[in-house]
Motif scaffolding. Structure first.
Motif, PDB file in Angstrom:
ATOM      1  N   PHE A   1     -55.594 151.448 117.858  1.00 43.38           N
ATOM      2  CA  PHE A   1     -54.469 150.416 118.251  1.00 43.38           C
ATOM      3  C   PHE A   1     -53.918 149.140 117.097  1.00 43.38           C
ATOM      4  N   ILE A   2     -52.920 149.064 116.676  1.00 34.01           N
ATOM      5  CA  ILE A   2     -52.642 148.170 115.862  1.00 34.01           C
ATOM      6  C   ILE A   2     -51.854 146.749 116.565  1.00 34.01           C
ATOM      7  N   ALA A   3     -50.938 147.122 117.231  1.00 31.33           N
ATOM      8  CA  ALA A   3     -50.160 145.950 117.612  1.00 31.33           C
ATOM      9  C   ALA A   3     -49.252 146.373 118.901  1.00 31.33           C
ATOM     10  N   GLN A   4     -48.997 145.254 119.598  1.00 33.31           N
ATOM     11  CA  GLN A   4     -47.848 145.587 120.572  1.00 33.31           C
ATOM     12  C   GLN A   4     -46.782 144.593 120.360  1.00 33.31           C
ATOM     13  N   ILE A   5     -45.506 144.829 120.480  1.00 29.36           N
ATOM     14  CA  ILE A   5     -44.411 143.875 120.246  1.00 29.36           C
ATOM     15  C   ILE A   5     -43.667 143.972 121.487  1.00 29.36           C
ATOM     16  N   ASN A   6     -43.710 142.516 122.123  1.00 32.73           N
ATOM     17  CA  ASN A   6     -42.650 142.419 123.335  1.00 32.73           C
ATOM     18  C   ASN A   6     -41.217 142.132 122.713  1.00 32.73           C
ATOM     19  N   CYS A   7     -40.226 142.971 122.917  1.00 33.39           N
ATOM     20  CA  CYS A   7     -39.048 142.705 122.349  1.00 33.39           C
ATOM     21  C   CYS A   7     -38.375 141.721 122.752  1.00 33.39           C
ATOM     22  N   GLU A   8     -38.513 141.409 124.169  1.00 30.80           N
ATOM     23  CA  GLU A   8     -37.780 140.247 124.652  1.00 30.80           C
ATOM     24  C   GLU A   8     -38.108 139.031 123.896  1.00 30.80           C
TER      25      GLU A   8
ATOM     26  N   PRO B   1     -34.559 146.638 120.298  1.00 31.35           N
ATOM     27  CA  PRO B   1     -34.265 146.732 121.659  1.00 31.35           C
ATOM     28  C   PRO B   1     -34.324 145.478 122.353  1.00 31.35           C
ATOM     29  N   ARG B   2     -33.400 144.826 123.104  1.00 34.56           N
ATOM     30  CA  ARG B   2     -33.574 143.813 123.764  1.00 34.56           C
ATOM     31  C   ARG B   2     -34.741 143.452 124.714  1.00 34.56           C
ATOM     32  N   GLN B   3     -35.278 144.456 125.272  1.00 42.85           N
ATOM     33  CA  GLN B   3     -36.165 144.312 126.075  1.00 42.85           C
ATOM     34  C   GLN B   3     -37.355 145.360 126.042  1.00 42.85           C
ATOM     35  N   GLY B   4     -38.427 145.280 126.671  1.00 38.97           N
ATOM     36  CA  GLY B   4     -39.406 146.591 126.389  1.00 38.97           C
ATOM     37  C   GLY B   4     -40.715 145.991 125.363  1.00 38.97           C
ATOM     38  N   LEU B   5     -41.541 146.884 125.489  1.00 40.22           N
ATOM     39  CA  LEU B   5     -42.834 146.806 124.510  1.00 40.22           C
ATOM     40  C   LEU B   5     -42.928 148.000 123.606  1.00 40.22           C
ATOM     41  N   LEU B   6     -43.053 147.705 122.337  1.00 40.97           N
ATOM     42  CA  LEU B   6     -43.372 148.562 121.324  1.00 40.97           C
ATOM     43  C   LEU B   6     -44.744 148.657 120.842  1.00 40.97           C
ATOM     44  N   TYR B   7     -45.445 149.533 120.715  1.00 41.94           N
ATOM     45  CA  TYR B   7     -46.779 150.029 120.498  1.00 41.94           C
ATOM     46  C   TYR B   7     -46.960 150.704 119.260  1.00 41.94           C
ATOM     47  N   PHE B   8     -47.764 150.246 118.395  1.00 40.93           N
ATOM     48  CA  PHE B   8     -48.241 150.878 117.104  1.00 40.93           C
ATOM     49  C   PHE B   8     -49.667 151.202 117.070  1.00 40.93           C
ATOM     50  N   PHE B   9     -49.699 152.228 116.673  1.00 45.97           N
ATOM     51  CA  PHE B   9     -50.872 153.303 116.526  1.00 45.97           C
ATOM     52  C   PHE B   9     -50.865 153.738 115.069  1.00 45.97           C
ATOM     53  N   ILE B  10     -52.165 154.301 114.551  1.00 45.41           N
ATOM     54  CA  ILE B  10     -52.470 154.920 113.529  1.00 45.41           C
ATOM     55  C   ILE B  10     -53.771 155.920 113.892  1.00 45.41           C
ATOM     56  N   THR B  11     -53.717 157.203 113.325  1.00 41.17           N
ATOM     57  CA  THR B  11     -54.820 157.959 113.326  1.00 41.17           C
ATOM     58  C   THR B  11     -55.979 157.368 112.914  1.00 41.17           C
ATOM     59  N   ASP B  12     -55.884 156.960 111.735  1.00 39.68           N
ATOM     60  CA  ASP B  12     -57.395 156.445 110.919  1.00 39.68           C
ATOM     61  C   ASP B  12     -56.935 155.917 109.681  1.00 39.68           C
ATOM     62  N   GLN B  13     -57.882 155.085 109.105  1.00 39.47           N
ATOM     63  CA  GLN B  13     -57.413 154.303 107.660  1.00 39.47           C
ATOM     64  C   GLN B  13     -57.625 155.348 106.336  1.00 39.47           C
ATOM     65  N   GLU B  14     -57.521 156.652 106.633  1.00 42.72           N
ATOM     66  CA  GLU B  14     -57.379 157.706 105.577  1.00 42.72           C
ATOM     67  C   GLU B  14     -56.016 158.362 105.531  1.00 42.72           C
ATOM     68  N   ASP B  15     -55.615 158.734 106.775  1.00 42.71           N
ATOM     69  CA  ASP B  15     -54.413 159.471 106.773  1.00 42.71           C
ATOM     70  C   ASP B  15     -53.186 158.572 107.149  1.00 42.71           C
ATOM     71  N   PHE B  16     -53.442 157.597 107.847  1.00 41.23           N
ATOM     72  CA  PHE B  16     -52.328 156.652 108.598  1.00 41.23           C
ATOM     73  C   PHE B  16     -51.379 157.588 109.040  1.00 41.23           C
ATOM     74  N   ASN B  17     -51.721 158.505 109.812  1.00 43.03           N
ATOM     75  CA  ASN B  17     -50.252 159.090 110.577  1.00 43.03           C
ATOM     76  C   ASN B  17     -50.063 158.150 111.732  1.00 43.03           C
ATOM     77  N   ALA B  18     -48.740 158.026 111.843  1.00 41.29           N
ATOM     78  CA  ALA B  18     -48.221 156.903 112.788  1.00 41.29           C
ATOM     79  C   ALA B  18     -47.973 157.195 114.190  1.00 41.29           C
ATOM     80  N   LYS B  19     -48.218 156.616 115.016  1.00 44.36           N
ATOM     81  CA  LYS B  19     -47.624 156.812 116.558  1.00 44.36           C
ATOM     82  C   LYS B  19     -47.163 155.509 116.890  1.00 44.36           C
ATOM     83  N   VAL B  20     -45.865 155.540 117.161  1.00 42.51           N
ATOM     84  CA  VAL B  20     -45.141 154.172 117.832  1.00 42.51           C
ATOM     85  C   VAL B  20     -44.191 154.660 119.129  1.00 42.51           C
TER      86      VAL B  20
END
Length: 326
Positions: A129-136, A146-165
């Motif tokens: 887990f890297i960060a959560q952003i409160n859109c509001e 978006p004007r509301q909701g939460l964005l969550y940012f993840f990566i697999t690891d610090q070799e491949d950096f595959n993202a999941k948002v």
């Protein structure tokens, strides 16, 4: 043109899916806010450019007032971004749910589990887990999220950096990060769980670094190639613009430029995901930061890049993540 409508957005866009080389010039995005539809953006140029924010435009004009900038003024203005500055401040004890946070663990809505993936040796491991952003919380600083909701940012690891948002629109009921039974050894990356930190927010004008930025020097910006030899002047300009964030340092940022030795994040994303580099934006740039313990290779930065049409319809399923490190 085609119209895409979901429970969240109605959007009219060019037929970019049939012709990925089309450069987006106009998007009509309408946001479903409860029982009413509200238009939040007409053009990605207006949403992403620093020229369409009155306060930022004044800051940029003031920074470029000296005669030295006269040959470059129009070009710099054409490339300026309206960016969000994010600075980690104090340790987060998880007492508030859903606040903007870097490091630690996320506050997840009911029905969304902590993301996992299967490794090459068939182990089921957790994303980092890297960060959560409160859109509001960020709504008054920009027009592209978006004007509301939460964005969550993840990566697999610090070799491949595959993202999941992950984007969660409904956040009325959140499971606190303090209640998640996630330990370091469950996270695939060796670092495990970072330290959680609160964040303060500001907005500023982001301009290029003028280092191997040849892809930008077109049209009104053609003359800016000369600035590649003017390091002191361009760094002073960047510093002056960043100081306007009212004491918020852009340690991390959204819709900003990233220093790159080679291709820009947008070019990398276009090569990976297909499309035109101009149609991508840096959704989030995360720098090495001693507070949460971020250290990406040799004090580098990672960046999450999204196609503007995906951002307009709140589709975060196809985000590219890259790394820049010395």
């Amino acid at each position: 043109m085609q119209t895409i409508r979901t429970s969240l957005f109605e959007m009219t866009v060019p037929d970019i899916f049939e012709n990925p080389g089309v450069v987006l010039e106009s998007i009509r995005a309408t946001y479903n806010k409860g029982d009413e539809w509200v238009t939040i953006g007409v053009s990605p140029i207006e949403n992403f450019s620093g020229l369409y924010d009155t306060e930022l435009e004044k800051q940029l004009s003031y920074a470029l007032v000296e005669e030295y900038w006269e040959p470059y003024r129009e070009g710099i203005r054409s490339l300026a971004f309206a960016s969000v500055a994010l600075e980690t401040t104090d340790p987060d004890d998880y007492s508030d749910r859903g606040n903007t946070r870097f490091g630690g663990l996320p506050d997840l809505p009911c029905g969304i589990t902590y993301p996992v993936f299967t490794t090459y040796d068939n182990r089921v491991m957790g994303y980092q887990f890297i960060a959560q952003i409160n859109c509001e919380e960020l709504a008054s600083y920009q027009n592209y999220l978006p004007r509301q909701g939460l964005l969550y940012f993840f990566i697999t690891d610090q070799e491949d950096f595959n993202a999941k948002v992950i984007y969660a629109q409904e956040t009325d009921v959140l499971i606190s990060a303090a209640e998640l039974e996630i330990e370091d050894d469950f996270i695939y990356d060796d670092h495990g769980v970072f330290a959680p930190y609160r964040v303060k927010v500001g907005k500023y004008v982001s301009v290029p670094h003028f280092y191997n930025d040849d892809s930008l020097y077109k049209g009104k910006a053609a003359s800016l190639s000369a600035l590649e030899e003017e390091y002191e002047q361009t760094e002073n300009l960047r510093r002056q613009l960043e100081e306007h964030t009212l004491s918020v340092k852009p340690v991390h940022s959204m819709n900003s430029y990233v220093f790159k030795q080679h291709d820009s994040p947008q070019i990398e994303a276009a090569n990976q995901l297909r499309g035109n580099a101009n149609d991508f934006t840096v959704l989030l740039k995360v720098s090495s930061d001693r507070l949460p313990g971020f250290c990406f290779w040799d004090a580098g930065e990672i960046y999450f890049v999204i196609h503007k049409s995906d951002l307009a319809k709140a589709d975060f399923s196809n985000v590219y993540c890259g790394l820049e490190s010395s």
